[in-house]
Motif scaffolding. Structure first.
Motif, PDB file in Angstrom:
ATOM      1  N   MET A   1      79.184  25.203  31.271  1.00  0.00           N
ATOM      2  CA  MET A   1      79.236  24.278  32.407  1.00  0.00           C
ATOM      3  C   MET A   1      78.645  24.968  33.643  1.00  0.00           C
ATOM      4  O   MET A   1      79.237  25.868  34.214  1.00  0.00           O
ATOM      5  CB  MET A   1      80.694  23.880  32.652  1.00  0.00           C
ATOM      6  N   PRO A   2      77.432  24.569  34.044  1.00  0.00           N
ATOM      7  CA  PRO A   2      76.716  25.338  35.055  1.00  0.00           C
ATOM      8  C   PRO A   2      77.038  24.982  36.495  1.00  0.00           C
ATOM      9  O   PRO A   2      76.418  25.502  37.395  1.00  0.00           O
ATOM     10  CB  PRO A   2      75.252  24.992  34.751  1.00  0.00           C
ATOM     11  N   SER A   3      77.999  24.078  36.731  1.00  0.00           N
ATOM     12  CA  SER A   3      78.175  23.644  38.117  1.00  0.00           C
ATOM     13  C   SER A   3      79.138  24.544  38.869  1.00  0.00           C
ATOM     14  O   SER A   3      80.278  24.179  39.127  1.00  0.00           O
ATOM     15  CB  SER A   3      78.661  22.203  38.160  1.00  0.00           C
ATOM     16  N   PHE A   4      78.672  25.727  39.200  1.00  0.00           N
ATOM     17  CA  PHE A   4      79.449  26.582  40.077  1.00  0.00           C
ATOM     18  C   PHE A   4      79.713  25.822  41.369  1.00  0.00           C
ATOM     19  O   PHE A   4      78.892  25.016  41.802  1.00  0.00           O
ATOM     20  CB  PHE A   4      78.662  27.853  40.394  1.00  0.00           C
ATOM     21  N   HIS A   7      76.769  28.756  44.940  1.00  0.00           N
ATOM     22  CA  HIS A   7      75.805  29.625  44.281  1.00  0.00           C
ATOM     23  C   HIS A   7      75.074  30.395  45.380  1.00  0.00           C
ATOM     24  O   HIS A   7      74.442  29.794  46.249  1.00  0.00           O
ATOM     25  CB  HIS A   7      74.837  28.750  43.467  1.00  0.00           C
ATOM     26  N   PHE A   9      72.474  33.385  46.639  1.00  0.00           N
ATOM     27  CA  PHE A   9      71.319  34.191  46.260  1.00  0.00           C
ATOM     28  C   PHE A   9      71.062  35.266  47.315  1.00  0.00           C
ATOM     29  O   PHE A   9      71.044  34.976  48.509  1.00  0.00           O
ATOM     30  CB  PHE A   9      70.077  33.301  46.114  1.00  0.00           C
ATOM     31  N   ARG A  50      78.880  31.825  41.935  1.00  0.00           N
ATOM     32  CA  ARG A  50      77.933  32.692  41.246  1.00  0.00           C
ATOM     33  C   ARG A  50      77.086  33.432  42.281  1.00  0.00           C
ATOM     34  O   ARG A  50      76.567  32.818  43.214  1.00  0.00           O
ATOM     35  CB  ARG A  50      77.013  31.847  40.356  1.00  0.00           C
ATOM     36  N   ASN A  52      73.718  35.767  42.635  1.00  0.00           N
ATOM     37  CA  ASN A  52      72.504  36.160  41.913  1.00  0.00           C
ATOM     38  C   ASN A  52      71.539  36.889  42.835  1.00  0.00           C
ATOM     39  O   ASN A  52      71.481  36.597  44.030  1.00  0.00           O
ATOM     40  CB  ASN A  52      71.752  34.934  41.376  1.00  0.00           C
ATOM     41  N   ASN A  53      70.788  37.787  42.256  1.00  0.00           N
ATOM     42  CA  ASN A  53      69.658  38.294  43.012  1.00  0.00           C
ATOM     43  C   ASN A  53      68.518  37.286  42.932  1.00  0.00           C
ATOM     44  O   ASN A  53      68.449  36.452  42.030  1.00  0.00           O
ATOM     45  CB  ASN A  53      69.210  39.652  42.505  1.00  0.00           C
ATOM     46  N   ALA A  54      67.668  37.351  43.921  1.00  0.00           N
ATOM     47  CA  ALA A  54      66.510  36.455  43.966  1.00  0.00           C
ATOM     48  C   ALA A  54      65.292  37.242  44.410  1.00  0.00           C
ATOM     49  O   ALA A  54      65.411  38.314  45.020  1.00  0.00           O
ATOM     50  CB  ALA A  54      66.762  35.311  44.942  1.00  0.00           C
ATOM     51  N   GLY A  55      64.135  36.704  44.094  1.00  0.00           N
ATOM     52  CA  GLY A  55      62.896  37.244  44.635  1.00  0.00           C
ATOM     53  C   GLY A  55      62.787  36.914  46.114  1.00  0.00           C
ATOM     54  O   GLY A  55      63.729  36.390  46.723  1.00  0.00           O
ATOM     55  N   VAL A  67      71.277  33.172  50.901  1.00  0.00           N
ATOM     56  CA  VAL A  67      71.386  31.722  51.069  1.00  0.00           C
ATOM     57  C   VAL A  67      72.486  31.194  50.154  1.00  0.00           C
ATOM     58  O   VAL A  67      72.608  31.625  48.996  1.00  0.00           O
ATOM     59  CB  VAL A  67      70.034  31.009  50.820  1.00  0.00           C
ATOM     60  N   TYR A  69      74.154  27.927  48.406  1.00  0.00           N
ATOM     61  CA  TYR A  69      73.978  26.540  47.972  1.00  0.00           C
ATOM     62  C   TYR A  69      75.281  26.041  47.385  1.00  0.00           C
ATOM     63  O   TYR A  69      76.067  26.845  46.916  1.00  0.00           O
ATOM     64  CB  TYR A  69      72.852  26.463  46.927  1.00  0.00           C
ATOM     65  N   PRO A  70      75.536  24.705  47.379  1.00  0.00           N
ATOM     66  CA  PRO A  70      74.587  23.640  47.696  1.00  0.00           C
ATOM     67  C   PRO A  70      74.423  23.322  49.171  1.00  0.00           C
ATOM     68  O   PRO A  70      73.567  22.501  49.508  1.00  0.00           O
ATOM     69  CB  PRO A  70      75.182  22.433  46.965  1.00  0.00           C
ATOM     70  N   GLN A  72      73.121  24.998  51.517  1.00  0.00           N
ATOM     71  CA  GLN A  72      71.893  25.578  52.061  1.00  0.00           C
ATOM     72  C   GLN A  72      72.119  26.205  53.429  1.00  0.00           C
ATOM     73  O   GLN A  72      71.520  25.806  54.427  1.00  0.00           O
ATOM     74  CB  GLN A  72      70.752  24.544  52.109  1.00  0.00           C
TER      75      GLN A  72
END
Lengths: 124, 124
Positions: A1-4, A7, A9, A50, A52-55, A67, A69-70, A72
């Motif tokens: 279930m991906p709806s953290f 999220h 970054f 969650r 995460n690292n991001a570019g 940043v 999300y959701p 923003q």
């Protein structure tokens, strides 16, 4: 279930040491991400929020950029010492950490609060 | 100004070749990200829609995973051949590519459409 519920970054982009823009990695992006992950784990929240690292998030002049999300919400010049506040106030409490906000976020309007995290006893 | 209209993250996490979960990198995550960036650039949209690589999005069993914010739409098993459709239908048109949706996204409810991108002549 991906709806953290949230999220987050963290930019850990790396550039050559002599690049004029610098990069989030050299400014501590990896350490910020690691602290964020460990603070979430310590609070039993890794299934709800969650990290995460991001570019490259294209805000290179703003120090380490994060940043959320959701909603923003963009934060700049983030250091490891800011993470506990971001976690407790924003990621759990839903209140924006205004002192770290990047400028020019018209999508936020005047909004500085979002929903608090719904933490059931089973989730922790 | 960090408020991209849409922000797309592509998992390019890499694991050891013998890891039982596999990883998005070995399944083509880098190629998916590169195609996404090039399709956005070809349409003059790189200032409106940001594509980033991300670390593990925790959907390892779902092939290459892509998440679109702020609507938080999760796609799985994405290949380079899916990118033009994701760009044109969803990132520009606002309509979810339902055939690629990951299961169990209760936050979406029944919603399969979001706002179309507002593209002024100056933006392209």
């Amino acid at each position: 279930m991906p709806s953290f519920h949230r999220h987050v970054f963290v930019c850990i982009n790396e550039r050559a040491p002599d690049h004029p823009k610098g990069c989030c990695k050299s400014r501590g992006g990896v350490e910020v991400r690691d602290r964020l992950k460990s603070e979430l784990t310590a609070r039993g929240l890794s299934k709800l929020v969650r990290a995460n690292n991001a570019g490259c998030l294209d805000q290179c002049e703003q120090g380490v950029t994060v940043v959320v999300y959701p909603e923003q919400v963009w934060y700049g010049h983030v250091t490891v010492d800011d993470i506990a506040e971001i976690v407790d106030k924003h990621l759990i409490g839903g209140e924006v950490v205004t002192r770290l906000l990047l400028p020019d976020q018209p999508h936020l309007g005047e909004r500085t609060a979002f929903g608090a995290l719904e933490i059931g006893t089973s989730a922790r």
